[in-house]
Design an enzyme around this catalytic site. Structure first.
Site, mmCIF file in Angstrom:
data_model
loop_
_atom_site.group_PDB
_atom_site.id
_atom_site.type_symbol
_atom_site.label_atom_id
_atom_site.label_comp_id
_atom_site.label_asym_id
_atom_site.label_seq_id
_atom_site.Cartn_x
_atom_site.Cartn_y
_atom_site.Cartn_z
ATOM 1 N N PHE A 1 0.845 -1.193 0.000
ATOM 2 C CA PHE A 1 0.000 0.000 0.000
ATOM 3 C C PHE A 1 0.882 1.245 0.000
ATOM 4 O O PHE A 1 1.808 1.361 0.804
ATOM 5 C CB PHE A 1 -0.887 -0.025 1.242
ATOM 6 C CG PHE A 1 -1.893 1.083 1.322
ATOM 7 C CD1 PHE A 1 -3.059 1.026 0.590
ATOM 8 C CD2 PHE A 1 -1.672 2.172 2.143
ATOM 9 C CE1 PHE A 1 -4.007 2.039 0.677
ATOM 10 C CE2 PHE A 1 -2.591 3.192 2.238
ATOM 11 C CZ PHE A 1 -3.769 3.126 1.491
ATOM 12 N N ASN B 1 -3.178 1.502 10.720
ATOM 13 C CA ASN B 1 -3.949 1.932 9.551
ATOM 14 C C ASN B 1 -4.423 0.656 8.874
ATOM 15 O O ASN B 1 -3.834 0.191 7.908
ATOM 16 C CB ASN B 1 -3.087 2.765 8.611
ATOM 17 C CG ASN B 1 -3.860 3.212 7.372
ATOM 18 O OD1 ASN B 1 -5.083 3.103 7.315
ATOM 19 N ND2 ASN B 1 -3.142 3.694 6.374
ATOM 20 N N PRO B 2 -5.503 0.062 9.392
ATOM 21 C CA PRO B 2 -5.934 -1.248 8.902
ATOM 22 C C PRO B 2 -6.720 -1.113 7.606
ATOM 23 O O PRO B 2 -7.162 -0.022 7.231
ATOM 24 C CB PRO B 2 -6.853 -1.731 10.030
ATOM 25 C CG PRO B 2 -7.461 -0.470 10.535
ATOM 26 C CD PRO B 2 -6.381 0.577 10.446
#
Length: 308
Positions: free
Chosen positions: A117, A216-217
């Site tokens: 990500f 920050n899932p």
């Protein structure tokens, strides 16, 4: 008949501004041409991206690219060809950071690419809460944990900006862990540790001793479709989708953080702009205290903080 005094062949400057194989030859013309292409492709910041891609090709910062445009620097054939290829990739909405292999985050530049990500600017304000909380801990060696570190952006920001803290991070994606391990090594932060482990099972040796847990899932609901092609087509799905309501991993984070944090420790969670109330209710039901949601610089709900 008057005879022209101009030479029959173009001057060096004129020749430099003549497209070669369809690619403009000066930095300024190449920049303008790229901005036009990226604008037609609906890239959000076409001028910025054009200059950053030029800088990547030329080995220059953005300010130096702007200076080269003003001074009329000429691109050679290889530079023109490489730049045109990179602009085509960006116009196809491949993330800029995948093309350059680097992502800026706070004071750092991180290595990123397919399988991890790409850290976002809004997360910079989320990690500030963790940094402030660590700095406020009245012991010489506070402990922070990042659950699901991805590229390592959050953990390394804490480690480099609070150098007296001990920072631990976990990641269970093989692809993302490779990028995280590279960034931890490049950072030189000897107070930061990253392990390959699912966040539900992480760091039992730290149970009850941690001061700050941050995550920050993945929080996008499974049936939601991200608007931006860069996210939809290139970010790994495991870093995006969090179950039917988007909160499956948030529930895991809550349980793990309760195990890790001592009483009075701080939990910090990044989430979507419409999830603040649901997360506050979830955390309160789990026994957390003083759950509160904070907005980012765009005034959208972004961070929920609670006390163990």
């Amino acid at each position: 008949m008057m005879t022209s005094l101009m030479p029959s062949t173009p001057s060096a400057a004129a020749a430099a501004d003549t497209p070669s194989a369809g690619h403009p030859a000066t930095v300024e013309l190449a920049r303008r041409h790229a901005v036009e292409i990226l604008t037609r492709a609906a890239v959000p910041s076409p001028d910025v991206d054009a200059e950053l891609l030029l800088g990547h090709v030329l080995g220059l910062g953005r300010g130096a690219v702007q200076a080269a445009a003003i001074t009329g620097r000429v691109l050679d054939a290889e530079e023109r060809t490489v730049f045109a290829e990179l602009v085509e990739r960006r116009a196809a909405r491949e993330p800029l950071q995948h093309i350059t292999g680097r992502a800026a985050f706070r004071s750092m530049e991180l290595a990123v690419g397919p399988g991890v990500f790409v850290p976002r600017p809004e997360t910079e304000s989320v990690v500030q809460f963790a940094i402030d909380a660590l700095r406020a801990v009245p012991i010489p060696r506070p402990i922070g944990v990042d659950l699901g570190t991805g590229s390592g952006a959050i953990a390394l920001a804490m480690a480099t900006e609070v150098p007296n803290a001990a920072i631990y991070a976990t990641e269970n994606s093989v692809e993302a862990f490779i990028w995280a391990r590279r960034n931890f090594a490049e950072s030189g932060a000897d107070n930061a540790t990253v392990v390959f482990e699912h966040l539900a099972d992480a760091f039992h040796e730290l149970d009850g001793s941690v001061d700050v847990v941050i995550s920050n899932p993945p929080y996008v609901p499974d049936d939601a479709i991200p608007r931006d092609p860069e996210v939809r087509l290139h970010d790994p799905s495991a870093a995006l989708y969090g179950g039917p309501d988007g909160l499956d991993v948030v529930r895991q984070v809550s349980a793990t953080a309760q195990r890790l944090l001592h009483r009075g420790g701080t939990l910090i969670i990044e989430h979507g702009e419409l999830q603040g109330q649901a997360i506050r209710e979830l955390l309160t039901a789990d026994g957390w205290h003083a759950a509160a949601t904070h907005r980012d610089l765009t005034t959208r709900d972004r961070t929920t903080i609670a006390i163990r």
